[in-house]
Scaffold this motif. Structure first.
Motif, PDB file in Angstrom:
ATOM      1  N   ARG A  13       0.835  -1.212   0.000  1.00 22.11           N
ATOM      2  CA  ARG A  13       0.000   0.000   0.000  1.00 22.11           C
ATOM      3  C   ARG A  13       0.860   1.249   0.000  1.00 22.11           C
ATOM      4  O   ARG A  13       0.616   2.191  -0.761  1.00 22.11           O
ATOM      5  CB  ARG A  13      -0.937  -0.003   1.211  1.00 22.11           C
ATOM      6  CG  ARG A  13      -1.852   1.223   1.274  1.00 22.11           C
ATOM      7  CD  ARG A  13      -2.722   1.220   2.516  1.00 22.11           C
ATOM      8  NE  ARG A  13      -3.706   0.148   2.501  1.00 22.11           N
ATOM      9  CZ  ARG A  13      -3.718  -0.884   3.340  1.00 22.11           C
ATOM     10  NH1 ARG A  13      -2.788  -0.980   4.291  1.00 22.11           N
ATOM     11  NH2 ARG A  13      -4.649  -1.800   3.268  1.00 22.11           N
ATOM     12  N   ILE A  20      -3.588  -8.569  -3.708  1.00 19.79           N
ATOM     13  CA  ILE A  20      -4.853  -9.230  -3.388  1.00 19.79           C
ATOM     14  C   ILE A  20      -4.622 -10.190  -2.228  1.00 19.79           C
ATOM     15  O   ILE A  20      -3.735 -11.053  -2.281  1.00 19.79           O
ATOM     16  CB  ILE A  20      -5.412  -9.996  -4.605  1.00 19.79           C
ATOM     17  CG1 ILE A  20      -5.680  -9.024  -5.765  1.00 19.79           C
ATOM     18  CG2 ILE A  20      -6.697 -10.730  -4.226  1.00 19.79           C
ATOM     19  CD1 ILE A  20      -6.195  -9.703  -7.030  1.00 19.79           C
ATOM     20  N   LEU A  21      -5.421 -10.037  -1.185  1.00 18.36           N
ATOM     21  CA  LEU A  21      -5.379 -10.931  -0.036  1.00 18.36           C
ATOM     22  C   LEU A  21      -6.398 -12.042  -0.270  1.00 18.36           C
ATOM     23  O   LEU A  21      -7.600 -11.774  -0.422  1.00 18.36           O
ATOM     24  CB  LEU A  21      -5.703 -10.171   1.249  1.00 18.36           C
ATOM     25  CG  LEU A  21      -5.668 -10.985   2.540  1.00 18.36           C
ATOM     26  CD1 LEU A  21      -4.248 -11.454   2.844  1.00 18.36           C
ATOM     27  CD2 LEU A  21      -6.223 -10.169   3.705  1.00 18.36           C
ATOM     28  N   THR A  23      -8.337 -15.173   1.130  1.00 17.82           N
ATOM     29  CA  THR A  23      -8.740 -15.784   2.406  1.00 17.82           C
ATOM     30  C   THR A  23      -9.628 -16.980   2.147  1.00 17.82           C
ATOM     31  O   THR A  23     -10.644 -16.874   1.438  1.00 17.82           O
ATOM     32  CB  THR A  23      -9.513 -14.773   3.276  1.00 17.82           C
ATOM     33  OG1 THR A  23      -8.714 -13.610   3.476  1.00 17.82           O
ATOM     34  CG2 THR A  23      -9.873 -15.374   4.623  1.00 17.82           C
ATOM     35  N   GLN A  30      -4.867 -17.373   5.053  1.00 20.60           N
ATOM     36  CA  GLN A  30      -4.684 -16.212   4.184  1.00 20.60           C
ATOM     37  C   GLN A  30      -3.308 -16.232   3.534  1.00 20.60           C
ATOM     38  O   GLN A  30      -2.334 -16.704   4.113  1.00 20.60           O
ATOM     39  CB  GLN A  30      -4.829 -14.909   4.982  1.00 20.60           C
ATOM     40  CG  GLN A  30      -6.237 -14.657   5.506  1.00 20.60           C
ATOM     41  CD  GLN A  30      -6.331 -13.329   6.238  1.00 20.60           C
ATOM     42  OE1 GLN A  30      -5.447 -12.976   7.004  1.00 20.60           O
ATOM     43  NE2 GLN A  30      -7.417 -12.589   6.002  1.00 20.60           N
ATOM     44  N   HIS A  50     -10.521  -9.843 -10.863  1.00 20.69           N
ATOM     45  CA  HIS A  50     -10.802  -8.971  -9.713  1.00 20.69           C
ATOM     46  C   HIS A  50      -9.908  -7.734  -9.720  1.00 20.69           C
ATOM     47  O   HIS A  50     -10.352  -6.644  -9.341  1.00 20.69           O
ATOM     48  CB  HIS A  50     -10.636  -9.755  -8.406  1.00 20.69           C
ATOM     49  CG  HIS A  50     -11.828 -10.588  -8.051  1.00 20.69           C
ATOM     50  ND1 HIS A  50     -12.787 -10.185  -7.147  1.00 20.69           N
ATOM     51  CD2 HIS A  50     -12.239 -11.795  -8.503  1.00 20.69           C
ATOM     52  CE1 HIS A  50     -13.724 -11.108  -7.048  1.00 20.69           C
ATOM     53  NE2 HIS A  50     -13.415 -12.110  -7.854  1.00 20.69           N
ATOM     54  N   LYS A  55     -12.522  -4.685  -7.558  1.00 20.88           N
ATOM     55  CA  LYS A  55     -13.536  -5.018  -6.560  1.00 20.88           C
ATOM     56  C   LYS A  55     -13.161  -6.287  -5.791  1.00 20.88           C
ATOM     57  O   LYS A  55     -12.701  -7.276  -6.363  1.00 20.88           O
ATOM     58  CB  LYS A  55     -14.901  -5.233  -7.230  1.00 20.88           C
ATOM     59  CG  LYS A  55     -15.410  -4.032  -8.023  1.00 20.88           C
ATOM     60  CD  LYS A  55     -15.709  -2.843  -7.120  1.00 20.88           C
ATOM     61  CE  LYS A  55     -16.320  -1.695  -7.924  1.00 20.88           C
ATOM     62  NZ  LYS A  55     -16.560  -0.508  -7.063  1.00 20.88           N
ATOM     63  N   SER A  56     -13.405  -6.255  -4.492  1.00 20.28           N
ATOM     64  CA  SER A  56     -13.256  -7.446  -3.659  1.00 20.28           C
ATOM     65  C   SER A  56     -14.504  -8.305  -3.776  1.00 20.28           C
ATOM     66  O   SER A  56     -15.568  -7.829  -4.194  1.00 20.28           O
ATOM     67  CB  SER A  56     -13.040  -7.044  -2.189  1.00 20.28           C
ATOM     68  OG  SER A  56     -11.904  -6.222  -2.037  1.00 20.28           O
ATOM     69  N   PHE A  67     -12.370 -15.557  -0.265  1.00 21.90           N
ATOM     70  CA  PHE A  67     -12.710 -14.145  -0.345  1.00 21.90           C
ATOM     71  C   PHE A  67     -11.457 -13.395  -0.782  1.00 21.90           C
ATOM     72  O   PHE A  67     -10.399 -13.522  -0.162  1.00 21.90           O
ATOM     73  CB  PHE A  67     -13.211 -13.587   0.990  1.00 21.90           C
ATOM     74  CG  PHE A  67     -13.786 -12.197   0.840  1.00 21.90           C
ATOM     75  CD1 PHE A  67     -15.104 -12.033   0.457  1.00 21.90           C
ATOM     76  CD2 PHE A  67     -12.990 -11.072   1.036  1.00 21.90           C
ATOM     77  CE1 PHE A  67     -15.648 -10.760   0.291  1.00 21.90           C
ATOM     78  CE2 PHE A  67     -13.522  -9.794   0.865  1.00 21.90           C
ATOM     79  CZ  PHE A  67     -14.855  -9.640   0.493  1.00 21.90           C
ATOM     80  N   THR A  69      -9.687  -9.978  -1.216  1.00 20.33           N
ATOM     81  CA  THR A  69      -9.653  -8.572  -0.817  1.00 20.33           C
ATOM     82  C   THR A  69      -8.679  -7.851  -1.733  1.00 20.33           C
ATOM     83  O   THR A  69      -7.461  -8.064  -1.664  1.00 20.33           O
ATOM     84  CB  THR A  69      -9.206  -8.419   0.650  1.00 20.33           C
ATOM     85  OG1 THR A  69     -10.065  -9.191   1.486  1.00 20.33           O
ATOM     86  CG2 THR A  69      -9.257  -6.964   1.080  1.00 20.33           C
ATOM     87  N   VAL A  70      -9.218  -7.022  -2.599  1.00 22.72           N
ATOM     88  CA  VAL A  70      -8.406  -6.347  -3.615  1.00 22.72           C
ATOM     89  C   VAL A  70      -7.949  -4.989  -3.085  1.00 22.72           C
ATOM     90  O   VAL A  70      -8.772  -4.152  -2.705  1.00 22.72           O
ATOM     91  CB  VAL A  70      -9.199  -6.167  -4.920  1.00 22.72           C
ATOM     92  CG1 VAL A  70      -8.347  -5.455  -5.975  1.00 22.72           C
ATOM     93  CG2 VAL A  70      -9.666  -7.525  -5.441  1.00 22.72           C
ATOM     94  N   GLN A  71      -6.653  -4.797  -3.067  1.00 28.49           N
ATOM     95  CA  GLN A  71      -6.083  -3.510  -2.677  1.00 28.49           C
ATOM     96  C   GLN A  71      -5.449  -2.889  -3.921  1.00 28.49           C
ATOM     97  O   GLN A  71      -4.449  -3.380  -4.434  1.00 28.49           O
ATOM     98  CB  GLN A  71      -5.023  -3.685  -1.584  1.00 28.49           C
ATOM     99  CG  GLN A  71      -4.295  -2.395  -1.224  1.00 28.49           C
ATOM    100  CD  GLN A  71      -3.241  -2.621  -0.169  1.00 28.49           C
ATOM    101  OE1 GLN A  71      -3.542  -2.689   1.020  1.00 28.49           O
ATOM    102  NE2 GLN A  71      -1.988  -2.763  -0.587  1.00 28.49           N
TER     103      GLN A  71
END
Length: 233
Positions: A13, A20-21, A23, A30, A50, A55-56, A67, A69-71
């Motif tokens: 970040r 992308i995390l 999970t 994770q 993604h 979008k997550s 799942f 999680t897109v950063q």
């Protein structure tokens, strides 16, 4: 989240790199996938989709629910020139969650009254873009709108050197041909200059400042989506 995973996520970040995390919904396991590693990942196709959308969300892989999680770094739009097009462009861009900054050394134009709530930098672009804010990188779009080479050219040079995903400039094809010649004299190749969208904006027959602003934003979004796909070989 494990401390080391969080540290890695924060490092990506801080460096304005996408990640992308992943999970596992069932057991909570994770793992972090950096943008540069997506192509080699077993879930590359899903991760790429993604990343492109930004979008997550849930995804299924090998019978398991994941799942993602897109950063993605916030996209910055640096507008060169506090002109009428910029006045229409700034609120539209804000509606798309773009972080907008307007740069113009002409203090009569770059005023809070004309750009309420918009960060203004009343400096020449070469000075403004040499500082930490707004820093240019490949998650930045630069739109040069003054039609004045003394203002636009330094910004375009900075944007090309920084690898901004979108670089656009106002002006006719004849105006752009002269611009390309100046850039060539400054050491830029024809391929470098070809990265500039000029005349700026999608060809929608735009006439008014608001229509031109709309065409510019549409081109920025289209380029952003394509570049996210290219970023994952």
């Amino acid at each position: 989240m494990r401390a080391d995973t969080l540290a890695q996520l924060n490092a990506e970040r801080a460096a304005r790199r996408a990640a992308i995390l992943v999970t596992d919904v069932a057991d909570g396991h994770q793992r972090l996938v950096r943008e540069a590693d997506i192509a080699a990942d077993p879930l590359s196709e899903t991760l790429t989709a993604h990343l492109v959308s930004g979008k997550s969300g849930l995804a299924a892989a090998e019978g398991r629910q994941l799942f993602l999680t897109v950063q993605v770094p916030p996209v910055r739009l640096v507008v060169i020139g506090a002109v009428h097009i910029s006045q229409a462009l700034a609120p539209m861009a804000a509606g798309l969650d773009l972080a907008v900054t307007v740069i113009d050394p002409r203090t009569a134009f770059a005023t809070p009254d004309r750009f309420p709530g918009v960060p203004l930098v009343a400096e020449w672009p070469e000075a403004a873009l040499a500082g930490p804010v707004p820093a240019l990188d490949r998650y930045c779009a630069v739109a040069a709108l003054t039609h004045d080479p003394k203002i636009d050219d330094p910004a375009l040079i900075a944007a090309l050197r920084a690898g901004c995903f979108y670089v656009g400039a106002l002006g006719s094809r004849k105006t752009h041909a002269s611009r390309v010649a100046r850039l060539g004299a400054a050491g830029f190749t024809p391929d470098d200059s070809a990265r500039i969208h000029a005349p700026i904006g999608l060809d929608i027959g735009a006439v008014s400042p608001a229509e031109i602003a709309l065409s510019i934003l549409a081109q920025i979004v289209a380029t952003l989506r394509r570049e996210r796909i290219r970023a994952v070989p």
